[in-house]
Design a protein around this motif. Structure first.
Motif, short mmCIF file in Angstrom:
data_model
loop_
_atom_site.label_atom_id
_atom_site.label_comp_id
_atom_site.label_asym_id
_atom_site.label_seq_id
_atom_site.Cartn_x
_atom_site.Cartn_y
_atom_site.Cartn_z
N ALA A 24 0.88 -1.08 -0.01
CA ALA A 24 -0.16 0.08 -0.09
C ALA A 24 0.80 1.36 -0.03
N LEU A 25 0.57 2.07 -1.03
CA LEU A 25 1.40 3.45 -1.15
C LEU A 25 0.60 4.41 -0.07
N ASP A 26 1.60 5.32 0.64
CA ASP A 26 1.24 6.32 1.39
C ASP A 26 0.03 7.15 0.84
N ALA A 27 -0.91 7.63 1.65
CA ALA A 27 -2.20 8.28 1.00
C ALA A 27 -1.90 9.19 0.05
N ARG A 28 -0.85 9.94 0.26
CA ARG A 28 -0.24 11.15 -0.37
C ARG A 28 -0.18 10.81 -2.18
N TYR A 29 -0.04 9.55 -2.41
CA TYR A 29 0.45 9.27 -3.66
C TYR A 29 -0.88 8.19 -4.17
N THR A 30 -0.92 8.21 -5.75
CA THR A 30 -1.97 7.15 -6.23
C THR A 30 -1.07 6.38 -7.19
N ASP A 31 -1.79 5.20 -7.54
CA ASP A 31 -1.39 4.25 -8.13
C ASP A 31 -2.54 3.75 -9.38
N ALA A 32 -2.59 4.66 -10.17
CA ALA A 32 -3.86 4.14 -11.11
C ALA A 32 -3.54 3.08 -12.05
N ASP A 33 -2.17 2.92 -12.57
CA ASP A 33 -1.86 1.69 -13.31
C ASP A 33 -1.35 0.45 -12.68
N GLY A 34 -1.32 0.60 -11.58
CA GLY A 34 -1.17 -0.92 -10.95
C GLY A 34 0.13 -1.42 -10.87
N ASP A 35 1.18 -0.46 -11.10
CA ASP A 35 2.53 -1.04 -11.08
C ASP A 35 3.30 -0.85 -9.63
N LEU A 36 2.60 -0.66 -8.56
CA LEU A 36 3.06 -0.32 -7.22
C LEU A 36 3.85 0.79 -7.28
N VAL A 37 4.08 1.74 -8.09
CA VAL A 37 4.84 3.10 -7.53
C VAL A 37 3.86 4.14 -7.82
N ALA A 38 4.06 5.43 -7.30
CA ALA A 38 3.42 6.49 -7.36
C ALA A 38 3.20 6.98 -8.68
N ASP A 39 1.98 7.43 -9.11
CA ASP A 39 2.07 7.90 -10.29
C ASP A 39 2.44 9.48 -10.44
N ALA A 40 3.11 10.03 -11.46
CA ALA A 40 3.24 11.31 -11.66
C ALA A 40 1.86 12.32 -11.60
N PRO A 41 2.04 13.32 -10.89
CA PRO A 41 0.71 14.15 -10.77
C PRO A 41 0.01 14.33 -12.14
N THR A 42 -1.16 14.58 -12.15
CA THR A 42 -1.68 15.01 -13.45
C THR A 42 -1.78 16.62 -13.47
N ASP A 43 -1.73 17.23 -12.37
CA ASP A 43 -1.83 18.63 -12.22
C ASP A 43 -0.17 19.24 -12.41
N PRO A 44 -0.13 20.25 -13.57
CA PRO A 44 1.26 20.74 -13.83
C PRO A 44 1.61 21.41 -12.52
#
Length: 319
Positions: A24-44
């Motif tokens: 489980a990633l910390d709540a500050r991160y998201t993993d939409a693609d399921g690769d177990l690492v934090a996704d880059a932010p979508t907001d520039p």
């Protein structure tokens, strides 16, 4: 590839599984693609584009030595990224993790055991690892002693002091602790006295100088120290050697500006090792480390996550 499952050991450890949330990633991160690492932010607005990139290598006994070793690579990264790149000599795994979590560290090499914590708690995205020209990689955990210590096999550790590196280290703590408990029936604090040296270099030197009767270390570090004549081969005796683990994972913080993140990756895979200080330092391991290869946390760190799962280790983040 040389990384192999721990097979029988993990099978035995599975009998003692505890509740586990290590994926489980910390709540500050998201993993939409399921690769177990934090996704880059979508907001520039959440992207980071620092004027100076800060780089840190996993803690070692003498950071000044590695500042020189990495200098040529960091100058190459400057050319590729167009940024100034500064070497940050961290003194501990905890300091390295906290620096990235706090936004003070952008590119890093985290040791094997720290990678899952860095991924889940600091937004670390590993993408490279050192390997031989044939693509071979990895190291083994070894339990070492000195000649005449009275320790000739793991069972002899009973009643003695044993040096580990830090509690986040795979080969310096987690793997040997699991091994001693499950295979040899030795519990820390009950059957032997655990002490922590802070770094693999310290443990190797401590055994060579007879400060510790026995220690668990990553043999890749030991081999490099032997090659530099920091310690002598006749000062050390190995009494146990594990199967192969992935070595230091290199990557960056999740929220670098995408164009900059792409350039950081390019710097790793375009670096010419020929005649470099990196090659001089890391080719003395077995297998030799002579180039960077692409890796994924999900695949290459599965064996480490399996060990942590078997030990009931959770990557809960503090703060």
């Amino acid at each position: 590839m040389r990384v192999r499952r721990l097979g029988a050991l993990l099978g035995a450890l599975a009998l003692a599984l505890q509740p586990f949330t290590a994926a489980a990633l910390d709540a500050r991160y998201t993993d939409a693609d399921g690769d177990l690492v934090a996704d880059a932010p979508t907001d520039p607005k959440q992207w980071v584009d620092p004027a100076t990139l800060i780089f840190a290598y996993t803690p070692v006994e003498d950071p000044a030595v590695y500042a020189k070793v990495w200098d040529g690579f960091l100058r190459h990264m400057e050319k590729v990224t167009g940024k100034k790149v500064q070497f940050f000599p961290v003194q501990s795994n905890a300091a390295q993790l906290e620096a990235m979590r706090a936004g003070r560290l952008h590119v890093a090499g985290f040791n094997t055991g720290s990678n899952p914590i860095a991924v889940n708690c600091a937004g670390f995205v590993p993408f490279a690892m050192m390997a031989s020209l044939k693509g071979e990689y990895g190291y083994e955990m070894e339990i070492i002693t000195y000649p005449g210590s009275g320790v000739t096999k793991p069972e002899d550790i009973r009643g003695k002091k044993m040096a580990f590196t830090s509690q986040t280290s795979n080969s310096g703590y987690k793997a040997p602790s699991a091994l001693l408990r499950e295979k040899f029936g030795l519990e820390p604090g009950k059957d032997y006295e655990p002490v922590f040296s802070g770094k693999h270099d310290n443990s190797v030197i401590g055994v060579a100088n007879k400060d510790y009767p026995v220690a668990a270390i990553a043999n890749s570090v030991m081999l490099r120290m032997l090659a530099r004549n920091v310690v002598k081969k006749d000062q050390l005796v190995s009494i146990y050697k594990s199967q192969t683990f992935p070595t230091t994972g290199y990557g960056m913080v999740y929220n670098l500006k995408p164009e900059l993140a792409a350039k950081v990756k390019e710097a790793f895979f375009s670096f010419d090792w020929t005649g470099s200080d990196l090659l001089k330092e890391f080719q003395s391991t077995e297998p030799p480390q002579e180039k960077f290869i692409p890796i994924t946390y999900k695949q290459h760190w599965e064996v480490v996550r399996d060990i942590d799962k078997a030990m009931g280790i959770s990557y809960d983040c503090k703060g």
